[in-house]
Design an enzyme around this catalytic site. Structure first.
Site, PDB file in Angstrom:
ATOM      1  N   ARG A  47      46.462  40.403  75.559  1.00  0.00           N
ATOM      2  CA  ARG A  47      47.150  39.267  76.187  1.00  0.00           C
ATOM      3  C   ARG A  47      46.510  37.977  75.691  1.00  0.00           C
ATOM      4  O   ARG A  47      45.547  37.982  74.940  1.00  0.00           O
ATOM      5  CB  ARG A  47      47.192  39.373  77.721  1.00  0.00           C
ATOM      6  CG  ARG A  47      46.105  40.108  78.420  1.00  0.00           C
ATOM      7  CD  ARG A  47      44.776  39.413  78.509  1.00  0.00           C
ATOM      8  NE  ARG A  47      44.921  38.030  78.881  1.00  0.00           N
ATOM      9  CZ  ARG A  47      44.080  37.084  78.515  1.00  0.00           C
ATOM     10  NH1 ARG A  47      43.013  37.366  77.773  1.00  0.00           N
ATOM     11  NH2 ARG A  47      44.264  35.831  78.861  1.00  0.00           N
ATOM     12  N   GLY A  48      47.070  36.849  76.163  1.00  0.00           N
ATOM     13  CA  GLY A  48      46.651  35.550  75.644  1.00  0.00           C
ATOM     14  C   GLY A  48      47.591  35.181  74.503  1.00  0.00           C
ATOM     15  O   GLY A  48      47.858  36.001  73.619  1.00  0.00           O
ATOM     16  N   ALA A  49      48.096  33.935  74.532  1.00  0.00           N
ATOM     17  CA  ALA A  49      49.177  33.571  73.608  1.00  0.00           C
ATOM     18  C   ALA A  49      48.855  33.817  72.127  1.00  0.00           C
ATOM     19  O   ALA A  49      49.623  34.508  71.437  1.00  0.00           O
ATOM     20  CB  ALA A  49      49.562  32.111  73.854  1.00  0.00           C
ATOM     21  N   ARG A  86      57.367  39.598  75.846  1.00  0.00           N
ATOM     22  CA  ARG A  86      56.974  38.544  76.803  1.00  0.00           C
ATOM     23  C   ARG A  86      57.628  37.229  76.362  1.00  0.00           C
ATOM     24  O   ARG A  86      57.523  36.860  75.192  1.00  0.00           O
ATOM     25  CB  ARG A  86      55.447  38.401  76.863  1.00  0.00           C
ATOM     26  CG  ARG A  86      54.739  39.673  77.331  1.00  0.00           C
ATOM     27  CD  ARG A  86      53.293  39.411  77.674  1.00  0.00           C
ATOM     28  NE  ARG A  86      53.141  38.669  78.913  1.00  0.00           N
ATOM     29  CZ  ARG A  86      51.979  38.148  79.327  1.00  0.00           C
ATOM     30  NH1 ARG A  86      50.886  38.270  78.581  1.00  0.00           N
ATOM     31  NH2 ARG A  86      51.909  37.500  80.471  1.00  0.00           N
ATOM     32  N   GLN A 192      42.500  37.472  85.452  1.00  0.00           N
ATOM     33  CA  GLN A 192      41.967  37.261  84.093  1.00  0.00           C
ATOM     34  C   GLN A 192      40.675  36.434  84.115  1.00  0.00           C
ATOM     35  O   GLN A 192      39.815  36.590  83.240  1.00  0.00           O
ATOM     36  CB  GLN A 192      43.005  36.549  83.214  1.00  0.00           C
ATOM     37  CG  GLN A 192      44.187  37.400  82.795  1.00  0.00           C
ATOM     38  CD  GLN A 192      45.357  37.292  83.740  1.00  0.00           C
ATOM     39  OE1 GLN A 192      45.190  37.026  84.926  1.00  0.00           O
ATOM     40  NE2 GLN A 192      46.557  37.501  83.242  1.00  0.00           N
ATOM     41  N   ASP A 233      50.347  28.464  76.841  1.00  0.00           N
ATOM     42  CA  ASP A 233      51.244  29.473  76.254  1.00  0.00           C
ATOM     43  C   ASP A 233      52.356  28.835  75.444  1.00  0.00           C
ATOM     44  O   ASP A 233      52.889  29.425  74.519  1.00  0.00           O
ATOM     45  CB  ASP A 233      51.821  30.370  77.351  1.00  0.00           C
ATOM     46  CG  ASP A 233      50.754  31.332  77.820  1.00  0.00           C
ATOM     47  OD1 ASP A 233      49.934  30.927  78.663  1.00  0.00           O
ATOM     48  OD2 ASP A 233      50.702  32.459  77.288  1.00  0.00           O
ATOM     49  N   ASN A 243      51.341  27.313  81.162  1.00  0.00           N
ATOM     50  CA  ASN A 243      50.118  28.124  81.126  1.00  0.00           C
ATOM     51  C   ASN A 243      50.098  28.987  82.386  1.00  0.00           C
ATOM     52  O   ASN A 243      51.005  28.895  83.231  1.00  0.00           O
ATOM     53  CB  ASN A 243      48.874  27.221  81.030  1.00  0.00           C
ATOM     54  CG  ASN A 243      47.609  28.024  80.732  1.00  0.00           C
ATOM     55  OD1 ASN A 243      47.588  28.846  79.817  1.00  0.00           O
ATOM     56  ND2 ASN A 243      46.562  27.813  81.506  1.00  0.00           N
ATOM     57  N   LYS A 244      49.087  29.793  82.515  1.00  0.00           N
ATOM     58  CA  LYS A 244      48.984  30.747  83.622  1.00  0.00           C
ATOM     59  C   LYS A 244      49.267  30.083  84.972  1.00  0.00           C
ATOM     60  O   LYS A 244      48.800  28.975  85.242  1.00  0.00           O
ATOM     61  CB  LYS A 244      47.576  31.364  83.598  1.00  0.00           C
ATOM     62  CG  LYS A 244      47.265  32.372  84.679  1.00  0.00           C
ATOM     63  CD  LYS A 244      48.279  33.497  84.748  1.00  0.00           C
ATOM     64  CE  LYS A 244      48.416  34.260  83.445  1.00  0.00           C
ATOM     65  NZ  LYS A 244      49.570  35.191  83.454  1.00  0.00           N
TER      66      LYS A 244
HETATM   67  O1  MRU Z   1      49.345  36.548  81.079  1.00  0.00           O
HETATM   68  P1  MRU Z   1      48.262  36.231  80.098  1.00  0.00           P
HETATM   69  O2  MRU Z   1      46.931  36.795  80.455  1.00  0.00           O
HETATM   70  O3  MRU Z   1      48.669  36.550  78.680  1.00  0.00           O
HETATM   71  O4  MRU Z   1      48.140  34.636  80.174  1.00  0.00           O
HETATM   72  C1  MRU Z   1      47.235  33.976  79.334  1.00  0.00           C
HETATM   73  C2  MRU Z   1      47.166  32.514  79.549  1.00  0.00           C
HETATM   74  O5  MRU Z   1      47.872  31.952  80.354  1.00  0.00           O
HETATM   75  C3  MRU Z   1      46.253  31.750  78.652  1.00  0.00           C
HETATM   76  O6  MRU Z   1      45.725  30.623  79.300  1.00  0.00           O
HETATM   77  C4  MRU Z   1      47.027  31.275  77.416  1.00  0.00           C
HETATM   78  O7  MRU Z   1      47.735  32.333  76.842  1.00  0.00           O
HETATM   79  C5  MRU Z   1      46.152  30.669  76.395  1.00  0.00           C
HETATM   80  S1  MRU Z   1      45.130  31.851  75.581  1.00  0.00           S
HETATM   81  C6  MRU Z   1      44.278  31.039  74.371  1.00  0.00           C
END
Ligand code: MRU
Length: 345
Positions: A47-49, A86, A192, A233, A243-244
């Site tokens: 996970r993470g963009a 996603r 996370q 994201d 973002n999250k």
């Molecule tokens: O649902 P996730 O864990 O993929 O969400 C991740 C985030 O929101 C991060 O802050 C974002 O992707 C940036 S990662 C460098």
């Protein structure tokens, strides 16, 4: 040594750290099929963009292994499948567009599709590693000696192909011997912050304190937070940031207490085709992620549940954007205008 969330394995399969099991279990999966990679992205094993863009790019290469009857069609199908996992992080369509374009180009020239895709996926990864380093350098001056940074979710090594985005300046400050501390929001519902950010920072010896999300405003009022740094994201053309979930509330609280609020992101997270935040698709996830904690049901029977994975922070709450081109103000984002989703070939 930072943990390695993804790597190539023998025979050009993929070795992936299953992030759903952290911090209790450090377990690596070996993925050999495209649908295993799609499953891993969907269930947040990776996970993470930036990292889901990299994982999907590596995943697309699996479709060209062996001798499929129509390799180009197999790769294009794989890209569609991976891209649909996603919806919010723009890095995913951005990476898939690059892979499709490279596949079509290789097919036209009669080159080995597999070799061409391996090269493209590796390039996406290498570029991300370099962008993380530059983000770290751009953000370093924002971290004072003895300072404390508040962050949300995980935008570190476990979310990128390098040293992270939001965490990159912190790692560089720590490596330079600067005393820096981190306060990490736990980040309900999938934790996370508590599970991943705290884990990777502690592995590197960065002093870290986890707080429940509901404590962030009180902590900001205490006056010991130098700045907030979060990842992103997708960033729309006007600077609005997806973002999250919880990022928006954090930005409001930071503004109320006069604490600078920075967003750290590579070029691949900017989407100039989307004018503003309301145009960003927000992923809604399964109600079970809210209903159940550690296997136990915590929501009263009969109650509904709302579970958006992301929110949008309006640009006017953002002090600055820490990018691979340096620290930019909202009016300077045009400098990053290299389409986040390149025009299809
Ligand atoms: O649902 P996730 O864990 O993929 O969400 C991740 C985030 O929101 C991060 O802050 C974002 O992707 C940036 S990662 C460098």
């Amino acid at each position: 040594m930072h943990p390695q969330p993804i790597s190539w394995a023998a025979g050009h399969s993929i070795r992936l750290l299953d992030q759903t099991l952290l911090p209790l279990d450090v377990h690596y999966l070996v993925l050999e099929q495209v649908d295993q990679v799609a499953e891993a992205i969907l269930h947040l094993r990776v996970r993470g963009a930036p990292l889901i863009g990299i994982a999907a790019a590596m995943g697309a290469t699996l479709a060209a292994r062996g001798s499929p009857t129509d390799p180009l069609a197999a790769v294009l199908r794989a890209c569609d499948l991976l891209e649909a996992t996603r919806p919010t992080a723009v890095n995913l369509p951005w990476a898939m567009t690059r892979m499709r374009r490279r596949a079509r180009h290789a097919a036209r020239l009669g080159e080995s599709l597999h070799a061409a895709l391996l090269a493209e996926a590796s390039a996406i990864w290498d570029e991300d590693r370099e962008m993380c380093r530059r983000i770290g350098e751009a953000g370093l001056p924002l971290i004072p000696e003895g300072g404390t940074v508040l962050t949300h979710c995980n935008a570190g090594v476990l979310a990128t192909g390098g040293i992270g985005t939001a965490l990159a300046p912190i790692y560089l400050a720590h490596a330079a011997g600067r005393k820096v501390k981190v306060v990490a929001d736990e980040t309900r519902p999938l934790l996370q912050g508590a599970r991943l950010t705290a884990w990777e920072l502690c592995q590197s010896g960065v002093p870290t304190t986890v707080i429940a999300d509901s404590m962030a405003a009180s902590r900001l009022r205490m006056g010991d937070i130098s700045c907030v740094i979060v990842g992103a994201d997708r960033i729309a053309a006007n600077g609005d940031v997806a973002n999250k979930i919880g990022t928006y509330g954090l930005a409001l609280a930071a503004r109320a207490h006069g604490v600078p609020f920075y967003v750290a992101a590579p070029r691949s997270t900017f989407d100039f085709r989307t004018a503003d935040g309301p145009g960003i698709p927000i992923e809604e996830r399964r109600p079970e992620e809210i209903r159940r904690v550690g296997g136990a049901t915590i929501v009263a029977e009969g109650s509904g549940v709302w579970n958006p994975a992301f929110d949008v922070t309006p640009a006017d709450l953002i002090t600055g954007y820490i990018t691979d081109l340096g620290l930019l103000g909202r009016g300077e984002l045009e400098r990053l205008r290299e389409p986040a989703v390149p025009a299809p070939a």
